[in-house]
Design a protein around this motif. Structure first.
Motif, PDB file in Angstrom:
ATOM      1  N   PRO A 496      27.210  51.831 -26.850  1.00  0.00           N
ATOM      2  CA  PRO A 496      27.918  53.221 -26.724  1.00  0.00           C
ATOM      3  C   PRO A 496      28.718  53.483 -25.694  1.00  0.00           C
ATOM      4  CG  PRO A 496      25.475  53.454 -26.292  1.00  0.00           C
ATOM      5  CD  PRO A 496      25.701  52.041 -26.655  1.00  0.00           C
ATOM      6  N   PHE A 497      29.798  54.279 -25.871  1.00  0.00           N
ATOM      7  CA  PHE A 497      30.721  54.550 -24.775  1.00  0.00           C
ATOM      8  C   PHE A 497      31.075  55.978 -24.906  1.00  0.00           C
ATOM      9  CE2 PHE A 497      33.675  53.896 -28.167  1.00  0.00           C
ATOM     10  CZ  PHE A 497      34.842  54.764 -27.993  1.00  0.00           C
ATOM     11  N   LEU A 498      31.526  56.543 -23.613  1.00  0.00           N
ATOM     12  CA  LEU A 498      32.027  57.844 -23.390  1.00  0.00           C
ATOM     13  C   LEU A 498      33.486  57.464 -22.800  1.00  0.00           C
ATOM     14  CD1 LEU A 498      28.788  59.517 -21.866  1.00  0.00           C
ATOM     15  CD2 LEU A 498      30.025  59.692 -24.363  1.00  0.00           C
ATOM     16  N   LYS A 499      34.480  58.288 -23.058  1.00  0.00           N
ATOM     17  CA  LYS A 499      35.707  58.262 -22.475  1.00  0.00           C
ATOM     18  C   LYS A 499      36.361  59.428 -22.074  1.00  0.00           C
ATOM     19  CE  LYS A 499      39.500  56.925 -25.039  1.00  0.00           C
ATOM     20  NZ  LYS A 499      40.202  56.043 -25.609  1.00  0.00           N
ATOM     21  N   SER A 500      36.905  59.753 -20.807  1.00  0.00           N
ATOM     22  CA  SER A 500      37.401  60.816 -20.234  1.00  0.00           C
ATOM     23  C   SER A 500      38.785  60.537 -19.515  1.00  0.00           C
ATOM     24  CB  SER A 500      36.501  61.338 -19.388  1.00  0.00           C
ATOM     25  OG  SER A 500      37.087  62.806 -18.965  1.00  0.00           O
ATOM     26  N   THR A 501      39.730  61.317 -20.031  1.00  0.00           N
ATOM     27  CA  THR A 501      41.046  60.951 -19.006  1.00  0.00           C
ATOM     28  C   THR A 501      41.670  62.383 -18.935  1.00  0.00           C
ATOM     29  OG1 THR A 501      42.219  60.942 -21.242  1.00  0.00           O
ATOM     30  CG2 THR A 501      41.616  58.876 -20.331  1.00  0.00           C
ATOM     31  N   ILE A 502      42.468  62.358 -17.719  1.00  0.00           N
ATOM     32  CA  ILE A 502      43.240  63.517 -17.476  1.00  0.00           C
ATOM     33  C   ILE A 502      44.467  63.297 -17.097  1.00  0.00           C
ATOM     34  CG2 ILE A 502      41.453  65.001 -16.496  1.00  0.00           C
ATOM     35  CD1 ILE A 502      41.916  63.826 -13.573  1.00  0.00           C
ATOM     36  N   TYR A 503      45.587  64.099 -17.318  1.00  0.00           N
ATOM     37  CA  TYR A 503      46.890  63.910 -16.975  1.00  0.00           C
ATOM     38  C   TYR A 503      47.616  65.161 -16.508  1.00  0.00           C
ATOM     39  CZ  TYR A 503      47.241  65.813 -21.521  1.00  0.00           C
ATOM     40  OH  TYR A 503      46.923  66.433 -22.967  1.00  0.00           O
ATOM     41  N   GLY A 504      48.601  64.971 -15.819  1.00  0.00           N
ATOM     42  CA  GLY A 504      49.500  66.168 -15.395  1.00  0.00           C
ATOM     43  C   GLY A 504      50.868  65.848 -15.801  1.00  0.00           C
ATOM     44  N   GLY A 505      51.736  66.758 -16.053  1.00  0.00           N
ATOM     45  CA  GLY A 505      53.220  66.269 -16.603  1.00  0.00           C
ATOM     46  C   GLY A 505      53.989  67.356 -16.545  1.00  0.00           C
ATOM     47  N   ALA A 506      55.168  67.337 -16.961  1.00  0.00           N
ATOM     48  CA  ALA A 506      56.352  68.188 -16.975  1.00  0.00           C
ATOM     49  C   ALA A 506      57.013  68.088 -18.141  1.00  0.00           C
ATOM     50  CB  ALA A 506      57.228  67.928 -15.659  1.00  0.00           C
ATOM     51  N   ILE A 528      38.380  63.851 -24.005  1.00  0.00           N
ATOM     52  CA  ILE A 528      37.118  63.414 -24.154  1.00  0.00           C
ATOM     53  C   ILE A 528      36.741  63.018 -25.543  1.00  0.00           C
ATOM     54  CG2 ILE A 528      34.646  64.184 -24.026  1.00  0.00           C
ATOM     55  CD1 ILE A 528      35.256  65.816 -21.479  1.00  0.00           C
ATOM     56  N   SER A 529      35.991  61.589 -25.589  1.00  0.00           N
ATOM     57  CA  SER A 529      35.505  61.349 -26.920  1.00  0.00           C
ATOM     58  C   SER A 529      34.528  60.304 -26.494  1.00  0.00           C
ATOM     59  CB  SER A 529      36.707  60.461 -27.491  1.00  0.00           C
ATOM     60  OG  SER A 529      37.096  59.293 -27.008  1.00  0.00           O
ATOM     61  N   GLY A 530      33.774  59.870 -27.467  1.00  0.00           N
ATOM     62  CA  GLY A 530      32.638  58.853 -27.566  1.00  0.00           C
ATOM     63  C   GLY A 530      32.278  58.210 -28.675  1.00  0.00           C
ATOM     64  N   GLY A 531      31.770  57.143 -28.657  1.00  0.00           N
ATOM     65  CA  GLY A 531      31.363  56.227 -29.891  1.00  0.00           C
ATOM     66  C   GLY A 531      30.744  54.751 -29.453  1.00  0.00           C
ATOM     67  N   GLY A 532      31.287  53.926 -30.039  1.00  0.00           N
ATOM     68  CA  GLY A 532      30.770  52.548 -29.739  1.00  0.00           C
ATOM     69  C   GLY A 532      29.714  51.969 -30.592  1.00  0.00           C
ATOM     70  N   GLU A 533      29.318  50.791 -30.266  1.00  0.00           N
ATOM     71  CA  GLU A 533      28.322  49.918 -31.287  1.00  0.00           C
ATOM     72  C   GLU A 533      26.782  50.536 -30.999  1.00  0.00           C
ATOM     73  OE1 GLU A 533      28.935  48.031 -33.785  1.00  0.00           O
ATOM     74  OE2 GLU A 533      31.062  47.946 -33.426  1.00  0.00           O
ATOM     75  N   VAL A 534      26.792  51.586 -31.314  1.00  0.00           N
ATOM     76  CA  VAL A 534      25.098  52.319 -31.076  1.00  0.00           C
ATOM     77  C   VAL A 534      24.279  51.626 -32.447  1.00  0.00           C
ATOM     78  CG1 VAL A 534      24.249  54.486 -31.012  1.00  0.00           C
ATOM     79  CG2 VAL A 534      26.425  54.415 -30.877  1.00  0.00           C
ATOM     80  N   GLY A 535      24.752  50.715 -33.138  1.00  0.00           N
ATOM     81  CA  GLY A 535      23.840  50.123 -34.232  1.00  0.00           C
ATOM     82  C   GLY A 535      23.161  49.231 -33.385  1.00  0.00           C
ATOM     83  N   ARG A 536      23.105  48.878 -32.262  1.00  0.00           N
ATOM     84  CA  ARG A 536      22.181  48.025 -31.454  1.00  0.00           C
ATOM     85  C   ARG A 536      21.059  48.566 -31.200  1.00  0.00           C
ATOM     86  NH1 ARG A 536      24.581  43.008 -32.428  1.00  0.00           N
ATOM     87  NH2 ARG A 536      27.002  42.972 -32.010  1.00  0.00           N
ATOM     88  N   VAL A 537      21.114  49.838 -31.186  1.00  0.00           N
ATOM     89  CA  VAL A 537      19.964  50.638 -30.881  1.00  0.00           C
ATOM     90  C   VAL A 537      19.151  50.669 -32.076  1.00  0.00           C
ATOM     91  CG1 VAL A 537      18.772  52.796 -30.335  1.00  0.00           C
ATOM     92  CG2 VAL A 537      20.939  51.985 -29.069  1.00  0.00           C
TER      93      VAL A 537
END
Length: 896
Positions: A496-506, A528-537
């Motif tokens: 499983p993974f979690l992903k978080s990104t931030i950005y600033g712009g104009a 923010i998102s998440g998912g992945g190969e949780v089937g290993r559990v």
């Protein structure tokens, strides 16, 4: 004039004045003079004169009427307004005047309550959560409890674990004390409570946790390989075909796996060879709870795993354990004479929290992967070259992965990796370089419960600033930022993974109104998102996370332009469509504005219908709302926001949708018409007819009845599974069970059995031997007929001098190109060391020709291999070596 006086005795005295006239008679009396109008109209306020409104709800004034005693109905004028997106007390004044100028007034008082935010408590384990403010409502699984509180409310949460459970930890609280958590709700907020069972973890039957001695005795181990070698003389007694073996590594060995043994080759005095398939964690653990919360910081990183473009700067390490990455001159775009380079720093921190609960009855009952994270990015974009046409640059770039830490909890081993991410999104027509300073504090969470399904629980707050190194002179859009993707690899395999990104712009945009030259918006955003190969559990687990994000303007205005005070029009054609039992998709058409719409706010009325809440901000024209209750109606509206911060009105009407049916307890029908086809010497394909379910079939599990174990699972649209590798001329029996989207498993199908073909009937034959000597060994085998796939098979034989040997092919075959690349690992009776050869052969013509193999681990002669297609029959005579005869230091493969 005559005066008459009547006597007083009669009680009446009359004075009369008689005027003489020509006619000698009296005229009529004149009308009295008119009275003045001093009565104002009466005003009647329609509806309640005192109204209390929820924040964000719609307000429609019912107005007032006025009645005048002389003019009748008169016109009422209204002054004042109500902004339901700003808490406070508002006065609406009604005024009316009659024709005489009399004026009356009346008022209505409208109180808009404070904004409320949602507080979610992710409750892992058996504990009762109580709150000092509000009322918590929990879902069917009890793993998510929620309440709505006024902005700024400070609340204390208390976790009381049930008998047999112990409270472990809070996550994302402002302060904690034992089993209490204090948090101030200033936005939608998530906290995590964790308890663990006092009962010890028990293993399934046939599961063996390998000892340190056995792990240290492994040789030539390749992570992810299904072939395992043990040193000669290793005592593997007690391990048998069908058993599950688990390696949790040792202080000196990073060897982690959970595998089921499919075959064992053991020659006296030589390494032991085991052929295996991957096992899931719910095939290892019968019951119990695993919980661990780890602290990862710069000291836990593996500097050797730092990817290109990232430098670990120990001088910038902070006391709170932030992992100090330094981005140095990372090229992100080059073309048409233009290059963009991202420069600056990226500091990230992630502390994982992993929890799993298993029961004897249901296997995996609950799973959660969460963590607190912070990101601090100070990044700039350097532009080189003249930009003649607009550039379009992708948003996200991965910088590779960094080993961030190891979590060992009983039989479970998670390798936590951090993947730094930089983001840049540009549509440039001038050389403008945005520089951003962005910070984020977040809680990331991904959880599953057998009763309530998947929930992606995350929250984050962002702050920062944006500057431009050049003054813009045309329309541009550019942003930059950073992030991280933490992954928990189970036994080193994708997890499983979690992903978080931030950005600033104009954004700087030429505007067509009132001779405006340029309007601008500086903004911050995060995803923010998440998912992945949780089937290993667990084989029944699968997940695909919706992406949650927010974007907001931190500064906006105009250059040489009038101030924009005009609100956008409200978005039209709002629709709500069910996606799953816990997701609704809200969509709408583009809203118009005199300048431009910058973003949209999505509001939802909670299930009780009492209050609407802001649930997300987006620049897109749709929003996926997850974490809902099954079979429940939710109602939405959308507000458009322009660059100046003006908002469209709160609509009077809501658009509603209902989530799909609740998680059911009804299993799908048993798969029928199970057959076996495409039998080869090393594989066969199991086929079956589609099952039905009251909700939806989620997939199928294939069982090897000889081992009484699951050997594979496929999705709902796949009705076949190829079992491989198998032994030649051997009977195998299979059955199939269906699983619905709620995890309910059907009974197994009827058992079907078939026998693999003899080795001589395989599609290919490999001839192997020493150079300058006749080919010695002949191995018949099958290869995939389409795509690119790993290949692994084993065989036994005898060396030139009669010594017993075994060999294992480990490689990859591309059926489209015919390229076959593999290692061959050899073991010889009475010889403790192994030999390894490597080759690449072209099978596109059906005959590789003689290929000299490269010796990787040398113990014998220089070896050769030739692979030919059988076309239904193997060659009657082995081809001979045609190369030059060279001096041979050894005459046998084993070097005897």
């Amino acid at each position: 004039m005559n005066i008459f006086v009547r006597g007083l005795q009669g009680g009446l005295m009359t004075l009369g004045l008689v005027a003489c006239s020509g006619s000698g008679s009296d005229g009529p009396a004149p009308p009295p003079p008119p009275t003045s109008d001093t009565t104002p109209p009466t005003i009647t306020v329609q509806g309640d004169s005192n109204i209390s409104l929820d924040y964000g709800s719609a307000y429609e004034d019912e107005g007032a009427t006025a009645q005048d005693d002389r003019d009748g109905n008169v016109t009422v004028s209204v002054s004042g307004s109500v902004d339901t997106l700003t808490a406070g007390t508002y006065t609406i004044t009604y005024t009316a005047s009659d024709s005489a100028g009399n004026q009356a007034s009346a008022t209505r008082t409208v109180i808009v309550a404070e904004q409320q935010y949602r507080l979610d408590v992710s409750n892992f384990g058996a504990a009762t959560i109580s709150t000092s403010s509000g009322t918590l409502s929990c879902n069917a699984g009890g793993d998510l409890c929620s309440t709505f509180l006024d902005a700024g409310t400070t609340v204390t949460l208390t976790a009381e674990p049930d008998n047999g459970w112990t409270f472990e930890n809070w996550l994302n609280c402002e302060s904690t004390s034992s089993n209490t958590c204090t948090v101030t709700v200033s936005d939608n907020t998530v906290v995590y409570a964790s308890s663990s069972s006092d009962a010890a973890v028990t293993l399934e039957s046939g599961v063996t946790i390998l000892s340190d001695a056995l792990i240290d005795s492994m040789i030539n181990y390749t992570p992810g390989s299904n072939i395992i070698f043990f040193e000669a003389g290793t005592n593997t007694g007690g391990l048998d075909i069908g058993d599950v073996i688990v390696s949790s590594g040792t202080d000196t060995s990073e060897i982690y796996f959970a595998k089921r043994i499919m075959d064992i080759i053991a020659l006296p005095g030589s390494p032991v060879v085991m052929e295996t398939v991957d096992a899931t964690l719910d095939e290892v653990i019968a019951s119990g709870t695993i919980y661990v919360s780890a602290d990862l910081d710069a000291s836990t990183l593996d500097p050797s795993s730092l990817p290109t473009g990232i430098v670990l700067d120990p001088h910038r390490a902070s006391p709170d354990g932030v992992m100090p990455f330094l981005v140095v001159g990372l090229p992100v775009y080059q073309g048409n004479g233009v290059s963009l380079t991202l420069e600056g720093t990226l500091d990230v921190d992630f502390d994982p929290d992993i929890a799993m609960h298993f029961t004897d009855t249901n296997g995996i009952e609950a799973f959660r992967f969460a963590g607190s994270t912070s990101i601090d990015a100070a990044l700039g974009v350097k532009v080189s070259g003249e930009i003649d046409t607009p550039l379009s640059v992708d948003r996200e770039f991965s910088l590779g992965t960094i080993k961030a830490g190891l979590i060992v909890a009983g039989p479970a081993v998670f390798l936590v990796e951090i993947e730094p991410i930089v983001t840049i999104d540009s549509s440039l027509s001038v050389a403008v370089t945005p520089n951003v300073t962005v910070k984020q504090a977040a809680a990331l969470g991904l959880q599953w419960h057998r009763k309530s399904g998947w929930t992606n629980l995350s929250d984050f707050a962002i702050s920062g600033n944006v500057t431009l190194a050049d003054t813009p002179s045309a329309s541009i859009s550019a942003d930059a930022g950073g992030g991280l993707k933490p992954t928990a690899k189970l036994y080193g395999l994708a997890g499983p993974f979690l992903k978080s990104t931030i950005y600033g712009g104009a954004e700087y945009t030429l505007q067509p109104f009132d001779e405006c030259e340029l309007a601008y918006r500086h903004y911050l955003g995060g995803r923010i998102s998440g998912g992945g190969e949780v089937g290993r559990v667990g084989r029944r687990l699968s997940f695909e996370s919706p992406e949650a994000y927010i974007e907001t303007a931190i500064e906006s205005g105009t250059i040489d332009c009038p101030v924009d005070t005009e609100s956008p029009e409200a978005p039209q054609n709002v629709s709500v469509e069910p996606i799953s039992e816990r997701e609704l998709q809200v969509s709408w058409s583009v809203a118009t504005d005199n300048v431009a719409v910058a973003s949209f706010e999505v509001w939802r009325r909670d299930a009780s219908g009492e209050r609407a809440h802001l649930i997300g901000t987006t620049t897109a024209q749709s929003y996926l709302n997850g974490g809902l209750e099954p079979e429940t109606e939710y109602c939405y509206y959308v507000i458009a926001v322009d660059a100046a911060g003006n908002k469209s009105e709160v609509p009077l009407d809501l658009t509603c949708g209902t989530t799909l049916e609740a998680t059911d307890a009804e299993a799908p029908s048993t798969p029928s018409d199970v057959t076996i086809s495409d039998i080869t010497s090393s594989s066969m394909t199991v086929n079956w007819g589609a099952s039905t379910d009251n909700d939806a079939v989620g997939g199928y599990i294939v069982f090897d009845e000889t081992l009484n174990a699951a050997i594979g699972d496929v999705g709902d649209s796949t009705l076949n599974f190829t079992a491989s590798p198998l032994n030649p001329n051997t009977e195998y029996c299979f059955s199939v069970a269906a699983v619905d989207v709620s995890g309910n498993e059907s009974t197994r199908s009827a058992v079907v059995c078939e026998t693999t073909l003899p080795a001589a009937d395989a599609q290919w034959t490999a001839f192997i031997g020493c150079q300058a000597r006749p080919f010695l060994l002949q191995q018949n085998f099958d290869l995939p007929t389409a795509g690119v796939a790993p290949v692994g098979f084993a065989g036994t034989g005898a060396d030139y001098d009669g010594t017993a040997l075994s060999y294992v092919f480990q490689g990859q075959y591309n059926a489209d190109s015919g390229a076959f690349a593999s290692d061959i690992v050899w073991s010889f009776e009475g010889q403790s060391s192994q030999r390894i050869d490597r080759f690449t052969a072209d099978l596109s013509t059906g005959d590789s020709g003689v290929v000299a193999m490269e010796q990787i681990q040398v113990t014998g002669c220089d070896a050769q291999i030739q692979i030919v297609s059988n076309d239904g029959a193997a060659p009657s005579t082995a081809p001979q070596w045609t190369g030059q005869t060279g001096a041979q230091s050894r005459e046998t493969l084993g070097g005897r």
